[in-house]
Enzyme design. Sequence first.
Site, PDB file in Angstrom:
ATOM      1  CG  HIS A  81      -0.207  -0.047   2.530  1.00  0.00           C
ATOM      2  ND1 HIS A  81       0.208   1.077   3.209  1.00  0.00           N
ATOM      3  CD2 HIS A  81       0.184  -1.104   3.281  1.00  0.00           C
ATOM      4  CE1 HIS A  81       0.801   0.727   4.331  1.00  0.00           C
ATOM      5  NE2 HIS A  81       0.814  -0.601   4.406  1.00  0.00           N
ATOM      6  CG  ASP A  82      -0.443   4.191   1.231  1.00  0.00           C
ATOM      7  OD1 ASP A  82      -1.346   4.824   0.667  1.00  0.00           O
ATOM      8  OD2 ASP A  82      -0.635   3.512   2.259  1.00  0.00           O
ATOM      9  N   GLY A 126       5.141  -0.972   2.814  1.00  0.00           N
ATOM     10  CA  GLY A 126       4.269   0.174   2.601  1.00  0.00           C
ATOM     11  C   GLY A 126       5.030   1.483   2.504  1.00  0.00           C
TER      12      GLY A 126
END
Length: 268
Positions: free
Chosen positions: A121-122, A139
């Site tokens: 994520h991200d 992340g």
Amino acid sequence: MRSIHPTAVVDPAAEIGEGVSIGPFSVVGPHVRLGDGVVLHAHTVVDGRTTLGAGVTVFPHATVGMVPQDLKYRGEPSRLEVGERTVIRECVTLHLGTEGGGMLTRVGAGCLLMANAHVAHDCVVGNNVILVNCATLGGHVHIGDNAILGGLSAVHQWVRVGEGVMVGGMTGVENDVIPFGMVTGNRARLGGLNLVGLRRANYPRDDIHALRNAYKLLFEGDDPLSVRIDRVVETYGGSPLVDRMVEFIRAGGDRAICTPRSRDGEAE
């Protein structure tokens, strides 16, 4: 003209471009956008608020746009974007962003994500990046253009890896890696510059020479890093590659800068 296998499950709300091919037993969710010429081979899953650019190819058993492996995620409408012509090989996983990371995971154009690679994520991955088999990004990782991450390497969350970096296989990257650096080791240490990559990119010889000298100056002596950076700018400022390296370091991040090993084998 689109080609959608009768066993594929494609939500009617999904946006499907021209010339898209969707193979047997694939699943496409309602918020997905597939650009022109996207190819989904058999047994692929594309879900979430995911956009695949024109010409992206996804191989069997890859899962693209699934919810993040982040316990803080609460179903916020975050997104994933994949740039044109990127190739996503077997069993790759790419996850949506989170509220704590800007709501977006992004992979650039022309990338190659080899089998079992993971983009958490991200993450923000630049253009023409290669993640070799089983390379893993935690992340919020940022990867610069033209970087190559070797097989079974792992990048700690919040780390920045600069453009043109070469990460050796089975290397754990805990700290930021300067542009054009080359790192190896159980815990990554700088092993010099990625000279092969610089030459293949056809950078002028004078610019590469200036970068090599700046690198030596940057990691010489016991002065604080800020002092050594100033010395590099004073001596080699104006050289494009040096300026990009300095800009990366001065921009800072959540992690320290990865350094070379000293002569006695310890990190400097």
